[in-house]
Design an enzyme around this catalytic site. Structure first.
Site, PDB file in Angstrom:
ATOM      1  N   HIS A  14       0.885  -1.192   0.000  1.00 56.89           N
ATOM      2  CA  HIS A  14       0.000   0.000   0.000  1.00 56.89           C
ATOM      3  C   HIS A  14       0.907   1.222   0.000  1.00 56.89           C
ATOM      4  O   HIS A  14       1.511   1.551   1.009  1.00 56.89           O
ATOM      5  CB  HIS A  14      -0.899   0.012   1.242  1.00 56.89           C
ATOM      6  CG  HIS A  14      -1.812   1.201   1.304  1.00 56.89           C
ATOM      7  ND1 HIS A  14      -3.171   1.101   1.480  1.00 56.89           N
ATOM      8  CD2 HIS A  14      -1.575   2.534   1.211  1.00 56.89           C
ATOM      9  CE1 HIS A  14      -3.713   2.307   1.497  1.00 56.89           C
ATOM     10  NE2 HIS A  14      -2.754   3.204   1.338  1.00 56.89           N
ATOM     11  N   HIS A  16       1.544   5.373  -1.706  1.00 56.88           N
ATOM     12  CA  HIS A  16       1.154   6.549  -2.488  1.00 56.88           C
ATOM     13  C   HIS A  16       2.401   7.132  -3.132  1.00 56.88           C
ATOM     14  O   HIS A  16       3.317   7.565  -2.426  1.00 56.88           O
ATOM     15  CB  HIS A  16       0.514   7.608  -1.580  1.00 56.88           C
ATOM     16  CG  HIS A  16      -0.731   7.123  -0.918  1.00 56.88           C
ATOM     17  ND1 HIS A  16      -1.987   7.287  -1.474  1.00 56.88           N
ATOM     18  CD2 HIS A  16      -0.927   6.449   0.235  1.00 56.88           C
ATOM     19  CE1 HIS A  16      -2.893   6.735  -0.672  1.00 56.88           C
ATOM     20  NE2 HIS A  16      -2.273   6.228   0.366  1.00 56.88           N
ATOM     21  N   LEU A  17       2.420   7.149  -4.466  1.00 58.02           N
ATOM     22  CA  LEU A  17       3.591   7.727  -5.159  1.00 58.02           C
ATOM     23  C   LEU A  17       3.284   9.082  -5.780  1.00 58.02           C
ATOM     24  O   LEU A  17       4.176   9.731  -6.298  1.00 58.02           O
ATOM     25  CB  LEU A  17       4.113   6.769  -6.238  1.00 58.02           C
ATOM     26  CG  LEU A  17       4.901   5.554  -5.749  1.00 58.02           C
ATOM     27  CD1 LEU A  17       5.380   4.724  -6.946  1.00 58.02           C
ATOM     28  CD2 LEU A  17       6.081   5.942  -4.876  1.00 58.02           C
ATOM     29  N   LYS A  98      -9.338  -0.532  -5.659  1.00 57.92           N
ATOM     30  CA  LYS A  98      -9.358   0.121  -4.357  1.00 57.92           C
ATOM     31  C   LYS A  98     -10.731   0.715  -4.065  1.00 57.92           C
ATOM     32  O   LYS A  98     -11.261   1.496  -4.865  1.00 57.92           O
ATOM     33  CB  LYS A  98      -8.301   1.228  -4.336  1.00 57.92           C
ATOM     34  CG  LYS A  98      -8.264   2.039  -3.051  1.00 57.92           C
ATOM     35  CD  LYS A  98      -7.781   1.199  -1.881  1.00 57.92           C
ATOM     36  CE  LYS A  98      -7.939   1.947  -0.570  1.00 57.92           C
ATOM     37  NZ  LYS A  98      -6.704   2.372   0.010  1.00 57.92           N
ATOM     38  N   HIS A 135     -10.282   0.902   2.024  1.00 59.88           N
ATOM     39  CA  HIS A 135     -10.055   1.908   3.061  1.00 59.88           C
ATOM     40  C   HIS A 135     -11.216   1.748   4.027  1.00 59.88           C
ATOM     41  O   HIS A 135     -12.329   2.181   3.735  1.00 59.88           O
ATOM     42  CB  HIS A 135      -9.993   3.327   2.490  1.00 59.88           C
ATOM     43  CG  HIS A 135      -9.700   4.346   3.553  1.00 59.88           C
ATOM     44  ND1 HIS A 135      -8.486   4.975   3.654  1.00 59.88           N
ATOM     45  CD2 HIS A 135     -10.445   4.785   4.598  1.00 59.88           C
ATOM     46  CE1 HIS A 135      -8.503   5.776   4.725  1.00 59.88           C
ATOM     47  NE2 HIS A 135      -9.684   5.681   5.306  1.00 59.88           N
ATOM     48  N   HIS A 173      -4.211  -0.822   5.949  1.00 62.43           N
ATOM     49  CA  HIS A 173      -3.779   0.001   7.085  1.00 62.43           C
ATOM     50  C   HIS A 173      -4.687  -0.133   8.301  1.00 62.43           C
ATOM     51  O   HIS A 173      -5.269   0.836   8.772  1.00 62.43           O
ATOM     52  CB  HIS A 173      -3.604   1.474   6.694  1.00 62.43           C
ATOM     53  CG  HIS A 173      -4.679   2.073   5.829  1.00 62.43           C
ATOM     54  ND1 HIS A 173      -6.009   1.970   6.119  1.00 62.43           N
ATOM     55  CD2 HIS A 173      -4.605   2.807   4.698  1.00 62.43           C
ATOM     56  CE1 HIS A 173      -6.700   2.600   5.192  1.00 62.43           C
ATOM     57  NE2 HIS A 173      -5.872   3.119   4.313  1.00 62.43           N
ATOM     58  N   ASP A 246       1.619   2.554   3.506  1.00 62.92           N
ATOM     59  CA  ASP A 246       0.767   3.741   3.368  1.00 62.92           C
ATOM     60  C   ASP A 246       1.624   5.004   3.421  1.00 62.92           C
ATOM     61  O   ASP A 246       1.171   6.053   3.895  1.00 62.92           O
ATOM     62  CB  ASP A 246      -0.329   3.768   4.434  1.00 62.92           C
ATOM     63  CG  ASP A 246      -1.425   4.773   4.121  1.00 62.92           C
ATOM     64  OD1 ASP A 246      -1.495   5.246   2.969  1.00 62.92           O
ATOM     65  OD2 ASP A 246      -2.202   5.090   5.038  1.00 62.92           O
ATOM     66  N   HIS A 250       3.079  14.486   1.608  1.00 62.66           N
ATOM     67  CA  HIS A 250       2.469  15.791   1.353  1.00 62.66           C
ATOM     68  C   HIS A 250       3.570  16.814   1.584  1.00 62.66           C
ATOM     69  O   HIS A 250       4.402  16.632   2.484  1.00 62.66           O
ATOM     70  CB  HIS A 250       1.329  16.076   2.333  1.00 62.66           C
ATOM     71  CG  HIS A 250       0.141  15.174   2.173  1.00 62.66           C
ATOM     72  ND1 HIS A 250      -0.847  15.401   1.240  1.00 62.66           N
ATOM     73  CD2 HIS A 250      -0.220  14.047   2.815  1.00 62.66           C
ATOM     74  CE1 HIS A 250      -1.767  14.442   1.332  1.00 62.66           C
ATOM     75  NE2 HIS A 250      -1.405  13.614   2.279  1.00 62.66           N
ATOM     76  N   ALA A 262      -3.804  14.567   5.794  1.00 57.93           N
ATOM     77  CA  ALA A 262      -3.499  13.287   6.444  1.00 57.93           C
ATOM     78  C   ALA A 262      -2.449  12.543   5.639  1.00 57.93           C
ATOM     79  O   ALA A 262      -2.541  12.465   4.418  1.00 57.93           O
ATOM     80  CB  ALA A 262      -4.768  12.453   6.520  1.00 57.93           C
TER      81      ALA A 262
END
Ligand code: NCD
Ligand code: ZN
Length: 349
Positions: A14, A16-17, A98, A135, A173, A246, A250, A262
């Site tokens: 899991h 985020h790119l 997802k 999620h 997660h 996860d 940011h 978040a």
């Protein structure tokens, strides 16, 4: 003698790119240690079709090179076409789909409001053996944010799984003892990922002594008893639990704000943190299962043949506190304690 631990190269189930300059800046942090990752589709706009997933995959590979394999996902919406999902899976473009409840987290406005409207997609996925990544939080304003995961299991997840026999589901997660217990009570068609940061922080870390925006993520960290349940699950050797960091970058100005985003960014130091947590739990021998074997087992993929070696260091490991990207500076997750396990630097094979 240096204490060391060699594992099959780990995967991140899991991740985020992001895209553009942020992707270029942070993807090397994952590609350095991980062979493959399940790539989250919550871009703006989200990745909703097979064609978009293929294009996004190519943008990732242009940054990482072929030593890293992005395993793509589609963002499930009420308009998702079951035939497109099945075709993209058959063509090897996507690995999973997802499910975000609408409004549950960062960039989830296009998520699902009425779960009956995605029934046909879920049934097609069960038929084709395509895993559903969830999620797991309800978005009902009447439900306290600390209870949203447990309520999701009862109100949404369990009913979906009962109505869709054969659907393989990953609870992503997980943050509660209720989620751990639910996974343990179910057959092996249900798995769960656990993040690095949820093994480290509880809600006090976010709120005591001043608000710490870099510890704010969703699902939000819970009480210490829940963190202990997660450590117990991750270090137990139970193959249904595996690593999904996860890691969610940011830019600092978006985190350190009156309405901070978040997401914790853990790609840089995850393996050092995990080795330490597992060692402290007396379960260093279980790290290989959690980081390198259980995920491929669930996803029916081979375990990586390349390896990485972690070495115990006499002095604390050094790692950058911030990663500079063309889309701003990103703060690396601070576990709050020194780390003594280092990934040996070597050319990736
Ligand atoms: C993720 C993000 O920033 O995209 N944030 C987070 O806190 N985990 C979204 C998500 O996975 O919920
Ligand atoms: Zn995420």
């Amino acid at each position: 003698m240096t204490q060391s631990l060699t594992l099959p190269r780990p995967d991140d189930w899991h991740l985020h790119l992001r895209d553009g300059a942020m992707l270029a800046g942070i993807a090397p942090e994952s590609a350095r240690h991980f062979a493959r990752a399940i790539i989250m589709p919550n871009l703006v706009p989200p990745v909703v079709t097979g064609a978009q997933a293929a294009a996004y995959r190519d943008r990732i590979l242009a940054v990482t090179g072929t030593g890293f394999t992005p395993l793509m996902t589609l963002y499930l919406t009420e308009a998702t076409d079951p035939a497109d999902v099945v075709a993209a899976h058959k063509a090897g473009i996507i690995t999973a789909v997802k499910l975000y409840p609408a409004g549950a987290t960062t960039n989830s406005a296009s998520g699902v409001r009425d779960f009956d409207r995605v029934r046909a997609v879920l049934e097609a996925m069960a038929e084709a053996g395509i895993p559903l990544c969830t999620h797991g939080e309800v978005t009902d304003h009447a439900v306290d944010i600390f209870d949203r995961e447990a309520v999701f299991i009862d109100r949404v997840l369990d009913p979906i799984r009962r109505k869709t026999p054969g659907l393989r589901v990953v609870m992503e997660h997980i943050t509660t003892s209720e989620a751990v217990a639910y996974v343990q009570s179910q057959p092996a068609d249900l798995g769960a990922t656990i993040t690095t940061h949820h093994l480290v922080i509880n809600r006090n870390h976010i709120l005591v002594g001043g608000i710490k925006p870099h510890y704010y993520c969703l699902p939000v960290a819970k009480r210490e008893a829940h963190r202990l349940a997660l450590v117990q699950a991750a270090t137990s050797g139970d193959a249904r639990f595996f690593l999904g960091t996860d890691s969610a970058p940011h830019a600092d100005d978006a985190k350190e704000s009156a309405c901070g985003c978040a997401g914790c960014f853990t790609a840089t130091n995850t393996m050092s943190i995990l080795a330490q947590i597992f060692e402290e739990a007396g379960a260093l021998d279980k790290l290989e299962g959690f980081a390198s074997r259980n995920g491929p087992g669930f996803y029916r993929l081979p375990v990586n043949s390349a390896t990485i070696t972690l070495e115990k260091t006499p002095e604390p490991v050094t790692y950058p506190a911030k990663i500079e990207t063309g889309a701003g500076q990103v703060t690396v997750f601070d576990p709050g304690f020194p780390l003594y396990w280092q990934v040996r630097q070597e050319a990736t094979s």
